[in-house]
Scaffold this motif. Structure first.
Motif, PDB file in Angstrom:
ATOM      1  N   ASN A 115      42.304  -1.476 -10.011  1.00 17.92           N
ATOM      2  CA  ASN A 115      42.690  -1.912 -11.348  1.00 17.92           C
ATOM      3  C   ASN A 115      41.514  -2.570 -12.060  1.00 17.92           C
ATOM      4  O   ASN A 115      40.719  -3.284 -11.444  1.00 17.92           O
ATOM      5  N   VAL A 116      41.439  -2.350 -13.364  1.00 20.59           N
ATOM      6  CA  VAL A 116      40.396  -2.962 -14.184  1.00 20.59           C
ATOM      7  C   VAL A 116      40.490  -4.478 -14.069  1.00 20.59           C
ATOM      8  O   VAL A 116      41.576  -5.052 -14.129  1.00 20.59           O
ATOM      9  N   GLY A 117      39.339  -5.123 -13.875  1.00 17.47           N
ATOM     10  CA  GLY A 117      39.278  -6.576 -13.868  1.00 17.47           C
ATOM     11  C   GLY A 117      39.734  -7.237 -12.586  1.00 17.47           C
ATOM     12  O   GLY A 117      39.740  -8.464 -12.493  1.00 17.47           O
ATOM     13  N   GLU A 118      40.094  -6.461 -11.584  1.00 18.47           N
ATOM     14  CA  GLU A 118      40.546  -7.037 -10.316  1.00 18.47           C
ATOM     15  C   GLU A 118      39.504  -6.769  -9.228  1.00 18.47           C
ATOM     16  O   GLU A 118      38.938  -5.682  -9.148  1.00 18.47           O
ATOM     17  N   LEU A 119      39.311  -7.785  -8.387  1.00 19.71           N
ATOM     18  CA  LEU A 119      38.349  -7.683  -7.304  1.00 19.71           C
ATOM     19  C   LEU A 119      38.751  -6.581  -6.331  1.00 19.71           C
ATOM     20  O   LEU A 119      39.901  -6.488  -5.903  1.00 19.71           O
ATOM     21  N   VAL A 120      37.786  -5.755  -5.981  1.00 17.33           N
ATOM     22  CA  VAL A 120      37.985  -4.688  -4.999  1.00 17.33           C
ATOM     23  C   VAL A 120      37.052  -4.982  -3.820  1.00 17.33           C
ATOM     24  O   VAL A 120      35.880  -5.291  -4.021  1.00 17.33           O
ATOM     25  N   THR A 121      37.601  -4.908  -2.618  1.00 13.77           N
ATOM     26  CA  THR A 121      36.767  -5.100  -1.422  1.00 13.77           C
ATOM     27  C   THR A 121      37.020  -3.956  -0.443  1.00 13.77           C
ATOM     28  O   THR A 121      38.115  -3.393  -0.390  1.00 13.77           O
ATOM     29  N   PHE A 122      35.984  -3.625   0.294  1.00 15.48           N
ATOM     30  CA  PHE A 122      36.125  -2.720   1.427  1.00 15.48           C
ATOM     31  C   PHE A 122      35.041  -3.073   2.428  1.00 15.48           C
ATOM     32  O   PHE A 122      34.090  -3.798   2.113  1.00 15.48           O
ATOM     33  N   ALA A 123      35.195  -2.600   3.636  1.00 20.36           N
ATOM     34  CA  ALA A 123      34.237  -2.909   4.694  1.00 20.36           C
ATOM     35  C   ALA A 123      33.495  -1.647   5.104  1.00 20.36           C
ATOM     36  O   ALA A 123      34.013  -0.531   4.986  1.00 20.36           O
ATOM     37  N   VAL A 124      32.282  -1.842   5.589  1.00 20.37           N
ATOM     38  CA  VAL A 124      31.498  -0.764   6.185  1.00 20.37           C
ATOM     39  C   VAL A 124      31.156  -1.209   7.597  1.00 20.37           C
ATOM     40  O   VAL A 124      30.510  -2.236   7.793  1.00 20.37           O
ATOM     41  N   SER A 125      31.637  -0.442   8.573  1.00 20.78           N
ATOM     42  CA  SER A 125      31.361  -0.730   9.974  1.00 20.78           C
ATOM     43  C   SER A 125      30.207   0.150  10.437  1.00 20.78           C
ATOM     44  O   SER A 125      30.222   1.359  10.238  1.00 20.78           O
ATOM     45  N   HIS A 126      29.208  -0.485  11.064  1.00 19.85           N
ATOM     46  CA  HIS A 126      28.055   0.260  11.574  1.00 19.85           C
ATOM     47  C   HIS A 126      27.787  -0.131  13.028  1.00 19.85           C
ATOM     48  O   HIS A 126      26.639  -0.161  13.482  1.00 19.85           O
ATOM     49  N   LEU A 127      28.860  -0.371  13.761  1.00 14.28           N
ATOM     50  CA  LEU A 127      28.762  -0.838  15.140  1.00 14.28           C
ATOM     51  C   LEU A 127      27.884   0.065  16.001  1.00 14.28           C
ATOM     52  O   LEU A 127      27.074  -0.404  16.788  1.00 14.28           O
ATOM     53  N   GLN A 128      28.027   1.371  15.853  1.00 15.86           N
ATOM     54  CA  GLN A 128      27.249   2.310  16.660  1.00 15.86           C
ATOM     55  C   GLN A 128      26.140   2.983  15.866  1.00 15.86           C
ATOM     56  O   GLN A 128      25.469   3.873  16.366  1.00 15.86           O
ATOM     57  N   GLY A 129      25.930   2.539  14.631  1.00 15.96           N
ATOM     58  CA  GLY A 129      24.975   3.194  13.742  1.00 15.96           C
ATOM     59  C   GLY A 129      23.543   2.728  13.862  1.00 15.96           C
ATOM     60  O   GLY A 129      22.669   3.240  13.167  1.00 15.96           O
ATOM     61  N   GLY A 130      23.269   1.740  14.727  1.00 18.71           N
ATOM     62  CA  GLY A 130      21.905   1.249  14.877  1.00 18.71           C
ATOM     63  C   GLY A 130      21.537   0.260  13.791  1.00 18.71           C
ATOM     64  O   GLY A 130      22.387  -0.208  13.038  1.00 18.71           O
ATOM     65  N   GLU A 131      20.228  -0.045  13.700  1.00 15.68           N
ATOM     66  CA  GLU A 131      19.729  -0.996  12.707  1.00 15.68           C
ATOM     67  C   GLU A 131      19.194  -0.254  11.498  1.00 15.68           C
ATOM     68  O   GLU A 131      18.372   0.648  11.627  1.00 15.68           O
ATOM     69  N   ALA A 132      19.679  -0.647  10.318  1.00 18.84           N
ATOM     70  CA  ALA A 132      19.206  -0.074   9.059  1.00 18.84           C
ATOM     71  C   ALA A 132      19.669  -0.987   7.932  1.00 18.84           C
ATOM     72  O   ALA A 132      20.285  -2.023   8.171  1.00 18.84           O
ATOM     73  N   THR A 133      19.405  -0.572   6.715  1.00 17.64           N
ATOM     74  CA  THR A 133      19.841  -1.319   5.542  1.00 17.64           C
ATOM     75  C   THR A 133      21.001  -0.590   4.895  1.00 17.64           C
ATOM     76  O   THR A 133      20.959   0.625   4.711  1.00 17.64           O
ATOM     77  N   LEU A 134      22.034  -1.356   4.540  1.00 18.98           N
ATOM     78  CA  LEU A 134      23.189  -0.799   3.832  1.00 18.98           C
ATOM     79  C   LEU A 134      22.912  -0.850   2.338  1.00 18.98           C
ATOM     80  O   LEU A 134      22.486  -1.884   1.812  1.00 18.98           O
TER      81      LEU A 134
END
Length: 195
Positions: A115-134
């Motif tokens: 919705n317009v004007g409402e905070l949206v959150t989601f997560a990104v899991s990289h447990l097995q993805g190694g070291e990098a920049t998101l």
């Protein structure tokens, strides 16, 4: 009488950036010029050849093409030697990551709506993805949304944004240089309670 070979690795010149992050299953390369460095053989050293391998091609005229390949997730230290001496700028730390092992989690990912004007959150899991920049970009119909990214626990980042336009928004998520599975996703932003 005897012959003395003098090696001066400070004369070696790197063309291009030596990669510090490589995606598993891909390669990254650069050029090395050894003109004026004296006689020698180019040698690659790696703390774990199961994680990073190297192909060196002599192009002639004191020029070498070097390609590092990431074979599996991990972090290694690599060095290049000319005539048995480590080149300047080495050793370097190289991280091999795998964006294919990352995933997006959250309601907006499941519903593809916000919705317009409402905070949206989601997560990104990289447990097995190694070291990098998101990196995350969110493109609205006419402008990009401001994005906040915070590491909430080891191997998980929370992404937050507030959409200010009605219509389709595109969420692009990359781990290192590669897009993760399910990205990009398109969400529909409708009228909500925010102002």
């Amino acid at each position: 009488p005897f012959t003395l070979n003098v090696v001066d690795v400070s004369r070696c010149q790197l063309l291009g950036d030596v990669p510090t992050v490589i995606q598993a299953g891909s390669m990254a390369g650069f050029i090395l010029k050894t003109r004026g460095a004296g006689p020698g053989t180019l040698t690659f050293l790696c703390s774990n050849n199961a994680v990073v391998t190297c192909d060196i091609e002599n192009k002639g005229l004191d020029t070498y093409s070097i390609h590092l390949s990431g074979t599996c997730v991990g972090v290694v230290e690599v060095s290049l030697l000319w005539g048995g001496f480590i080149l300047p700028y080495f050793p370097i730390r190289v991280s091999v990551c795998d964006a294919r092992l990352c995933k997006m989690l959250g309601q907006v990912v499941a519903t593809r709506s916000a919705n317009v004007g409402e905070l949206v959150t989601f997560a990104v899991s990289h447990l097995q993805g190694g070291e990098a920049t998101l990196s995350v970009t969110i493109d609205g119909p006419t402008a990009q949304c401001n994005v906040e990214i915070a590491e909430t626990k080891p191997s998980t980042h929370e992404v937050r944004f507030i959409p200010w336009e009605l219509g389709e928004h595109t969420i692009n998520v990359k781990w290192g240089t590669q897009t993760i599975p399910d990205s990009p996703i398109h969400i529909n932003v409708g009228i909500g309670g925010g102002s």
